[in-house]
Motif scaffolding. Structure first.
Motif, PDB file in Angstrom:
ATOM      1  N   TYR A   1      60.718  19.392  39.556  1.00 55.30           N
ATOM      2  CA  TYR A   1      59.379  19.195  38.993  1.00 55.30           C
ATOM      3  C   TYR A   1      58.898  20.429  38.241  1.00 55.30           C
ATOM      4  O   TYR A   1      58.086  20.323  37.322  1.00 55.30           O
ATOM      5  CB  TYR A   1      58.375  18.880  40.107  1.00 55.30           C
ATOM      6  CG  TYR A   1      58.585  17.561  40.806  1.00 55.30           C
ATOM      7  CD1 TYR A   1      59.567  16.659  40.393  1.00 55.30           C
ATOM      8  CD2 TYR A   1      57.802  17.206  41.903  1.00 55.30           C
ATOM      9  CE1 TYR A   1      59.754  15.451  41.055  1.00 55.30           C
ATOM     10  CE2 TYR A   1      57.973  15.997  42.554  1.00 55.30           C
ATOM     11  CZ  TYR A   1      58.956  15.126  42.131  1.00 55.30           C
ATOM     12  OH  TYR A   1      59.130  13.937  42.783  1.00 55.30           O
ATOM     13  N   VAL A   2      59.365  21.610  38.639  1.00 56.17           N
ATOM     14  CA  VAL A   2      58.965  22.876  38.023  1.00 56.17           C
ATOM     15  C   VAL A   2      60.231  23.683  37.756  1.00 56.17           C
ATOM     16  O   VAL A   2      61.131  23.748  38.617  1.00 56.17           O
ATOM     17  CB  VAL A   2      58.010  23.670  38.951  1.00 56.17           C
ATOM     18  CG1 VAL A   2      57.760  25.069  38.410  1.00 56.17           C
ATOM     19  CG2 VAL A   2      56.694  22.926  39.133  1.00 56.17           C
ATOM     20  N   ARG A   3      60.334  24.293  36.570  1.00 52.19           N
ATOM     21  CA  ARG A   3      61.491  25.123  36.244  1.00 52.19           C
ATOM     22  C   ARG A   3      61.459  26.420  37.045  1.00 52.19           C
ATOM     23  O   ARG A   3      60.384  26.924  37.393  1.00 52.19           O
ATOM     24  CB  ARG A   3      61.504  25.451  34.760  1.00 52.19           C
ATOM     25  CG  ARG A   3      61.723  24.243  33.857  1.00 52.19           C
ATOM     26  CD  ARG A   3      61.789  24.672  32.415  1.00 52.19           C
ATOM     27  NE  ARG A   3      60.600  25.432  32.013  1.00 52.19           N
ATOM     28  CZ  ARG A   3      60.432  25.975  30.824  1.00 52.19           C
ATOM     29  NH1 ARG A   3      61.386  25.885  29.910  1.00 52.19           N
ATOM     30  NH2 ARG A   3      59.325  26.642  30.541  1.00 52.19           N
ATOM     31  N   LEU A   4      62.627  26.968  37.291  1.00 49.68           N
ATOM     32  CA  LEU A   4      62.720  28.215  38.048  1.00 49.68           C
ATOM     33  C   LEU A   4      61.952  29.329  37.348  1.00 49.68           C
ATOM     34  O   LEU A   4      61.228  30.100  37.991  1.00 49.68           O
ATOM     35  CB  LEU A   4      64.196  28.605  38.217  1.00 49.68           C
ATOM     36  CG  LEU A   4      64.476  29.849  39.064  1.00 49.68           C
ATOM     37  CD1 LEU A   4      64.000  29.648  40.493  1.00 49.68           C
ATOM     38  CD2 LEU A   4      65.985  30.159  39.050  1.00 49.68           C
TER      39      LEU A   4
ATOM     40  N   GLY B   1      62.086   7.361  34.801  1.00 48.12           N
ATOM     41  CA  GLY B   1      61.763   8.270  35.897  1.00 48.12           C
ATOM     42  C   GLY B   1      60.609   9.178  35.536  1.00 48.12           C
ATOM     43  O   GLY B   1      59.742   8.823  34.737  1.00 48.12           O
ATOM     44  N   LEU B   2      60.594  10.377  36.127  1.00 50.42           N
ATOM     45  CA  LEU B   2      59.528  11.347  35.916  1.00 50.42           C
ATOM     46  C   LEU B   2      59.959  12.410  34.908  1.00 50.42           C
ATOM     47  O   LEU B   2      61.154  12.684  34.760  1.00 50.42           O
ATOM     48  CB  LEU B   2      59.147  12.015  37.237  1.00 50.42           C
ATOM     49  CG  LEU B   2      58.578  11.095  38.322  1.00 50.42           C
ATOM     50  CD1 LEU B   2      58.356  11.875  39.620  1.00 50.42           C
ATOM     51  CD2 LEU B   2      57.279  10.442  37.869  1.00 50.42           C
ATOM     52  N   VAL B   3      58.979  12.997  34.233  1.00 46.85           N
ATOM     53  CA  VAL B   3      59.233  14.028  33.228  1.00 46.85           C
ATOM     54  C   VAL B   3      59.116  15.400  33.900  1.00 46.85           C
ATOM     55  O   VAL B   3      58.023  15.786  34.319  1.00 46.85           O
ATOM     56  CB  VAL B   3      58.235  13.943  32.058  1.00 46.85           C
ATOM     57  CG1 VAL B   3      58.560  15.000  31.003  1.00 46.85           C
ATOM     58  CG2 VAL B   3      58.232  12.549  31.447  1.00 46.85           C
ATOM     59  N   PRO B   4      60.205  16.149  34.023  1.00 44.88           N
ATOM     60  CA  PRO B   4      60.120  17.470  34.657  1.00 44.88           C
ATOM     61  C   PRO B   4      59.167  18.391  33.895  1.00 44.88           C
ATOM     62  O   PRO B   4      59.007  18.277  32.672  1.00 44.88           O
ATOM     63  CB  PRO B   4      61.560  17.993  34.587  1.00 44.88           C
ATOM     64  CG  PRO B   4      62.412  16.778  34.389  1.00 44.88           C
ATOM     65  CD  PRO B   4      61.575  15.819  33.604  1.00 44.88           C
TER      66      PRO B   4
ATOM     67  N   LEU C   1      58.493  26.241  45.815  1.00 45.67           N
ATOM     68  CA  LEU C   1      59.927  26.108  46.066  1.00 45.67           C
ATOM     69  C   LEU C   1      60.328  24.634  46.134  1.00 45.67           C
ATOM     70  O   LEU C   1      61.352  24.225  45.568  1.00 45.67           O
ATOM     71  CB  LEU C   1      60.299  26.815  47.370  1.00 45.67           C
ATOM     72  CG  LEU C   1      61.763  26.692  47.813  1.00 45.67           C
ATOM     73  CD1 LEU C   1      62.696  27.308  46.786  1.00 45.67           C
ATOM     74  CD2 LEU C   1      61.962  27.329  49.195  1.00 45.67           C
ATOM     75  N   GLU C   2      59.516  23.833  46.808  1.00 46.71           N
ATOM     76  CA  GLU C   2      59.797  22.399  46.908  1.00 46.71           C
ATOM     77  C   GLU C   2      59.805  21.752  45.521  1.00 46.71           C
ATOM     78  O   GLU C   2      60.673  20.928  45.209  1.00 46.71           O
ATOM     79  CB  GLU C   2      58.743  21.735  47.797  1.00 46.71           C
ATOM     80  CG  GLU C   2      58.951  20.260  48.019  1.00 46.71           C
ATOM     81  CD  GLU C   2      57.875  19.652  48.906  1.00 46.71           C
ATOM     82  OE1 GLU C   2      58.103  18.555  49.430  1.00 46.71           O
ATOM     83  OE2 GLU C   2      56.786  20.268  49.059  1.00 46.71           O
ATOM     84  N   ASP C   3      58.846  22.138  44.662  1.00 46.83           N
ATOM     85  CA  ASP C   3      58.797  21.601  43.299  1.00 46.83           C
ATOM     86  C   ASP C   3      60.043  21.982  42.506  1.00 46.83           C
ATOM     87  O   ASP C   3      60.577  21.174  41.735  1.00 46.83           O
ATOM     88  CB  ASP C   3      57.554  22.119  42.570  1.00 46.83           C
ATOM     89  CG  ASP C   3      56.272  21.445  43.039  1.00 46.83           C
ATOM     90  OD1 ASP C   3      56.361  20.371  43.650  1.00 46.83           O
ATOM     91  OD2 ASP C   3      55.182  22.001  42.788  1.00 46.83           O
TER      92      ASP C   3
END
Length: 666
Positions: A546-549, A435-438, A539-541
């Motif tokens: 995809y992006v940490r909080l 998959g994808l790497v966060p 927010l969507e990411d």
């Protein structure tokens, strides 16, 4: 006998369709996963003197649309109907640029006249040599990289030379795979021959001959129009591969001075590293329009005008300066198997130089460090199994108006992923994660694309995993105009266990039953100030992982509470942040900044000048000696601030090795 633009486009479409048919035949009949799934192949239709005028648009590798077969065609004495020629020797004509690439070409005759050639290459999973898959950074000369065939006829008058096939099969690890792929190549050429004869009959032989030259001229005209939109000037850029050798590697540098003047381009690669004692060299023969140094230009031109006809004509606007004895113009028998790693650095160097010239039109840096994984193992019956299980790439760079594509590979995005089901059916492994790497894409107004991750488990003893092109574990994909650098790649054995091992850029891994291998691609660089990214996008990411909080607040200035954007807090964070009025053009990441603090451009200039004065056979060794000496002197405070320290080190080396001073002026 002129063609108007509509007629020319019709001819172009016919020829491209013929090339697509060749590619479809090849992909549908090939045996190896690397050809039928990953699609590391090319199909080419060229003029009688070797200029590519048509290639596929949807299948196969995109590096070869401007390829010149001319020097290779001249190495065969004569051509007759039914002949097929082939080679995989990197130093014969400089078209097959490493041993696994078997290049084939076939003359096409119509009513007794040679009207064109059809050709192409496939990347064979293995061509013998010192290591499975034939390629490794550890190899030091081309003789270790598998069996080589000089340009010769493999088919004469329609009859295959079985002795050559037998010779190949004796020297490779999975001979039935090589034979099957070679037959698929022959079928592809037969398809191309048939299609081109049909086109010549449709247009008439004379008009066809005029038309293919007009296609090249029109592509050149389009390319010049694009170049004239770029401000005249001189633009410098450099970038690095992590390591120039498998042991005690130093950063490998590609430097480019781009000169733009009235629709003409000069790409001067003076300042690039000397010829290496590893396999990262790019064999070009110094040809000023060799396709590999100009792949980045293809991408730039096509990005600036997607209507560009992709053929050899577009490269007529450029010429390269490739110093002899450099990593971009090595002397034989230099190893060249990993030239694709250097080619990815080449591509981003060209992109970086053009970004300096026209930053509002081009994206940030793609991840570049794509790893191509191969597994040599055994099934339960003890049968040798060897296959590519796919490329593990990274994200594209953020663009001036869009996020970078996730997991696309960007500058090598033509390499398709292999489905998990195919991998597990053909190779006795278990894929545990794909998959994808966060959090891997560089922050920006337009985010860099995320890298890909594959994790798989081994079940047989004496399994060898090869990870060709391992790179970008140290140097990051750079961001542009306030965008941040992407995250680097990783390669790990048994992640999360007490015996976890960071494999870095190792490309040969001996595995035991039960071992787990994880490979993560890097992220693309971001484009533009992250604080200008729409909060809803951030927010969507976060929701997608995809992006940490924490990064939403720290990097983007976006406060998220209870799953929603806190508009008031976000405004407060963004309004109070200290901003530079004009961001740096590039954001390189900490490793490159540290490297260039020590290795300034002025010091590299002296290094290049001093190495050029010495025999090619000494240059790589002396580069390492200079790096080690500078590393030893700077922590002790003994190195002067300027570039003179490099002259001091060289003078000491000349005294240490008297043979270097033989023949030099006192």
């Amino acid at each position: 006998m002129n063609f108007d633009k509509s007629e020319l486009q019709i001819l172009a479409n016919y020829c491209i369709a013929a090339a697509e048919s060749m590619a479809f035949t090849l992909a549908r009949t090939a045996h190896s996963t690397f050809v039928k799934e990953t699609e590391d192949f090319s199909c080419t239709i060229m003029t009688p003197d070797g200029q590519t005028f048509a290639s596929p648009r949807t299948l196969g590798a995109t590096w070869y649309s401007g390829l010149d077969y001319g020097p290779l065609l001249k190495l065969i004495d004569s051509y007759e109907p039914g002949d097929v020629c082939f080679t995989n020797d990197a130093y014969s004509g400089y078209v097959a640029t490493h041993t696994p690439d078997i290049v084939m070409w076939k003359p096409v005759f119509h009513e007794g006249e040679l009207i064109c050639f059809v050709g192409g290459h496939i990347h064979n999973t293995d061509m013998g040599g010192a290591v499975p898959a034939s390629l490794s950074r550890t190899l030091t000369e081309i003789h270790q990289e598998g069996i080589r065939f000089p340009p010769m006829k493999i088919v004469r008058g329609g009859a295959v030379d079985e002795s050559l096939l037998s010779l190949m099969e004796t020297n490779v690890r999975v001979p039935e795979q090589n034979r099957g792929d070679l037959k698929a190549q022959l079928a592809s050429l037969a398809t191309g021959e048939r299609k081109m004869i049909e086109i010549a009959e449709r247009f008439g032989r004379v008009r066809f001959r005029v038309g293919i030259e007009a296609l090249l001229a029109y592509s050149e005209q389009q390319a010049r129009a694009i170049v004239r939109t770029i401000p005249d000037g001189e633009y410098f850029f450099a970038d690095y591969a992590d390591e120039d050798a498998a042991i005690d590697g130093k950063p490998m540098r590609i430097a480019l001075t781009l000169r733009v003047r009235d629709g003409e381009l000069v790409l001067d690669f003076t300042g690039s590293d000397p010829q290496l004692s590893s396999s990262l060299n790019v064999p070009t023969g110094g040809r000023e329009r060799h396709v590999l140094p100009l792949v980045g230009l293809n991408y730039v031109l096509y990005s600036l005008n997607p209507d560009l006809l992709l053929n050899a004509g577009m490269l007529r606007v450029a010429r390269c300066i490739l110093p002899e004895g450099s990593v971009l113009n090595p002397q034989p028998p230099a190893a060249v198997g990993m030239r694709s790693l250097t080619c990815m650095v080449l591509q981003v160097v060209v992109l970086g130089a053009f970004s300096r010239a026209t930053p509002q039109r081009l994206p940030a840096c793609p991840s570049s460090g794509m790893s191509i994984l191969n597994v040599k193992t055994m099934d339960r019956d003890g049968r040798t199994v060897m296959a590519s299980i796919g490329p593990i790439g990274g994200g594209a760079g953020g663009a001036p108006n869009a996020d970078g594509s996730d997991g696309s590979g960007a500058n090598s995005a033509f390499l398709r992923n292999t489905p998990v089901e195919i991998n597990e059916a053909e190779v006795p492994i278990r894929v545990r994660r794909y998959g994808l790497v966060p959090n891997s894409g560089g922050a920006g107004k337009y985010r860099g694309g995320l890298g890909t991750v594959m994790e798989f488990q081994i079940f047989s003893p004496n399994t060898l995993v090869t990870a060709r092109n391992r790179d970008r574990s140290h140097f990051s994909a750079w961001g542009v105009l306030g965008g941040m650098a992407g995250r680097t790649s990783t390669f790990t054995r048994n992640p999360g266990s007490p015996c976890e091992e960071n494999l870095g850029n190792i490309d040969l891994v001996n595995c035991r039953p039960g071992d787990i291998i994880r490979c993560e691609g890097g992220g693309g660089g971001g484009y533009g100030d992250p604080y200008e990214r729409a909060p809803a996008k951030v927010l969507e990411d976060v929701r997608r992982g995809y992006v940490r909080l924490a990064d939403a607040r720290e990097l983007y200035g976006v406060a998220i509470r209870d799953g929603l954007v806190d508009e008031a807090e976000t405004s407060r964070i963004r309004d109070t942040r200290s901003r530079h009025a004009t961001p740096e053009h590039f954001s390189y990441g900490a490793v490159r900044v540290a490297h260039e603090t020590k290795w300034t451009e002025a010091r590299y200039v002296v290094l290049t000048r001093r190495l050029a004065e010495l025999p090619v056979s000494w240059r790589f060794f002396l580069k390492h000696q200079v790096f080690d000496a500078l590393e030893a002197r700077i922590p002790l405070g003994e190195a002067p601030d300027g570039p003179d320290v490099i002259d001091d080190v060289f003078d000491a080396l000349i005294r240490r090795y008297p043979e270097l001073s033989a023949g030099r002026e006192p």
